[in-house]
Scaffold this motif. Structure first.
Motif, PDB file in Angstrom:
ATOM      1  N   LYS A   1     122.202  19.393 138.006  1.00  0.00           N
ATOM      2  CA  LYS A   1     121.974  18.001 138.199  1.00  0.00           C
ATOM      3  C   LYS A   1     123.008  17.145 137.527  1.00  0.00           C
ATOM      4  CE  LYS A   1     117.278  18.513 139.413  1.00  0.00           C
ATOM      5  NZ  LYS A   1     115.782  17.973 139.260  1.00  0.00           N
TER       6      LYS A   1
ATOM      7  N   ARG B   1     118.260  31.025 144.696  1.00  0.00           N
ATOM      8  CA  ARG B   1     116.977  31.053 144.651  1.00  0.00           C
ATOM      9  C   ARG B   1     116.121  32.218 144.942  1.00  0.00           C
ATOM     10  NH1 ARG B   1     114.131  26.484 143.337  1.00  0.00           N
ATOM     11  NH2 ARG B   1     115.905  25.194 144.264  1.00  0.00           N
TER      12      ARG B   1
ATOM     13  N   MET C   1     117.828  30.541 136.425  1.00  0.00           N
ATOM     14  CA  MET C   1     116.760  29.504 137.193  1.00  0.00           C
ATOM     15  C   MET C   1     116.602  28.048 135.961  1.00  0.00           C
ATOM     16  SD  MET C   1     112.882  29.531 138.602  1.00  0.00           S
ATOM     17  CE  MET C   1     112.101  29.985 136.986  1.00  0.00           C
ATOM     18  N   ASP C   2     116.553  28.726 134.711  1.00  0.00           N
ATOM     19  CA  ASP C   2     116.408  27.299 133.609  1.00  0.00           C
ATOM     20  C   ASP C   2     117.765  26.825 133.670  1.00  0.00           C
ATOM     21  OD1 ASP C   2     113.618  28.084 133.162  1.00  0.00           O
ATOM     22  OD2 ASP C   2     114.187  29.187 131.368  1.00  0.00           O
TER      23      ASP C   2
ATOM     24  N   SER D   1     119.996  26.477 136.186  1.00  0.00           N
ATOM     25  CA  SER D   1     120.092  25.623 137.192  1.00  0.00           C
ATOM     26  C   SER D   1     119.285  24.296 137.060  1.00  0.00           C
ATOM     27  CB  SER D   1     119.462  26.269 138.348  1.00  0.00           C
ATOM     28  OG  SER D   1     119.585  25.517 139.630  1.00  0.00           O
ATOM     29  N   ASN D   2     118.205  24.579 136.786  1.00  0.00           N
ATOM     30  CA  ASN D   2     117.322  23.324 136.402  1.00  0.00           C
ATOM     31  C   ASN D   2     117.685  22.490 135.494  1.00  0.00           C
ATOM     32  OD1 ASN D   2     115.546  24.317 138.512  1.00  0.00           O
ATOM     33  ND2 ASN D   2     114.084  25.116 137.103  1.00  0.00           N
TER      34      ASN D   2
END
Length: 342
Positions: A327, A288, A319-320, A322-323
């Motif tokens: 999950k 992060r 980051m995108d 990861s988001n």
């Protein structure tokens, strides 16, 4: 703006500045002797500076042969704009009759013996390496990818039936910076080759007389780039190797891997300044604070990914990614393209 776009913008600024500086160099090379009549063979933006330099140096003594398959051919566009005699490849012997010398720069076609022999002074070629190192189609890519500390340009005689084997008339060497990307080195060598070509043409009789045969025993080869070159084997490739490969292919191909049965292209990479969290080869985590994916590579090394493209989607930041994807994953591991992701 992503780092890659900044790099591309800087590259084009570099090209403009470089070309603004090449004209006085060419003028210094112009000889008081009548230059030979030249038929130029070329197709792309590596060819173009050499054609421009010859045109400025030799005035109206230059004709052009190129492919007509692509309307975006910059060599063809320049020849038409400057009203240079223009011919479509392939050509016949009779079409060489008004010229003394053939010059080939990044043409991509084998020149048959009868065309070579049609020129009283033969044919010469500008090649983007220090021959006999990196004979073949992709010398700039292989020089960066294999970690060479220097490269350069060679002017050589063209011989029938084989690429890049002729005697060398002239060479110039340049260092390869550790952080250089292929587009910058490509542009730099194109201008260096143009400068050396003009010097060679203006001193052609001496250069031909002093030409040195290549040492075949020390030759290395740079074949066309295939998908095998872009595929990452995390357990075999170190971070340094992958970063060099990324810089070598930049603007042409992207390194590829697989995740959740999806084909992944890695668009922006960097080497971490220091060792971060330990990752097994292919395994990764989102950092992060650094806005990157940290991936384990061979030999205990690590690589950071800042931007990537998932199959069927537009480029996205780490980051995108990861988001949007992590999950869903039971195992955070990139795999070889031919394997099924965990």
């Amino acid at each position: 703006m992503f780092y890659g776009q900044k790099l591309v913008n800087n590259f084009y600024k570099y090209k403009r500045k470089a070309w603004q500086s090449v004209c006085p160099i060419i003028k210094r090379c112009i000889s008081t002797h009548e230059p030979p009549r030249i038929l130029f063979f070329g197709t792309d933006n590596f060819s173009l500076p050499s054609l421009q330099a010859l045109h400025l140096n030799c005035s109206h003594n230059v004709g052009v042969v190129t492919s007509f398959k692509s309307p975006a051919n910059c060599v063809r566009s320049y020849a038409e704009r400057q009203q240079l005699p223009l011919q479509r490849w392939p050509i016949a012997n009779a079409q060489c009759a008004d010229y003394d010398l053939g010059v080939v720069v990044s043409f991509g076609h084998m020149i048959p013996a009868h065309i070579i022999n049609a020129f009283p002074l033969g044919m010469i070629n500008v090649h983007a390496s220090l021959l006999p190192r990196w004979r073949g189609a992709a010398p700039i890519i292989y020089a960066i990818m294999r970690g060479d500390v220097s490269t350069g340009v060679s002017i050589m005689k063209i011989e029938p039936h084989h690429f890049d084997i002729g005697a060398v008339l002239a060479q110039r060497e340049v260092p390869i910076r550790r952080e250089i990307y292929m587009p910058e080195l490509h542009a730099s060598l194109a201008l260096l080759g143009a400068d050396l070509l003009v010097d060679t043409v203006n001193n052609l009789s001496d250069r031909l007389k002093d030409a040195k045969p290549q040492e075949n025993a020390t030759a290395s080869y740079a074949p066309k780039i295939t998908s095998k070159v872009t595929e990452i084997l995390w357990t075999e490739h170190s971070a340094d190797e992958l970063y060099a490969r990324h810089r070598a292919l930049y603007g042409y191909k992207n390194l590829t891997t697989s995740f959740l049965d999806k084909h992944i292209q890695l668009l922006e990479l960097r080497l971490p300044e220091k060792q971060l969290a330990v990752q097994a080869p292919g395994h990764f985590s989102y950092q992060r604070s650094r806005k990157s994916l940290l991936i384990g590579c061979a030999q205990g090394t690590q690589l950071e990914v800042l931007q990537l493209r998932v199959e069927g989607r537009k480029p996205m930041s780490a980051m995108d990614f990861s988001n949007g994807f992590l999950k869903q994953a039971s195992s955070l591991q990139f795999t070889h393209n031919k394997q099924v992701a965990c």
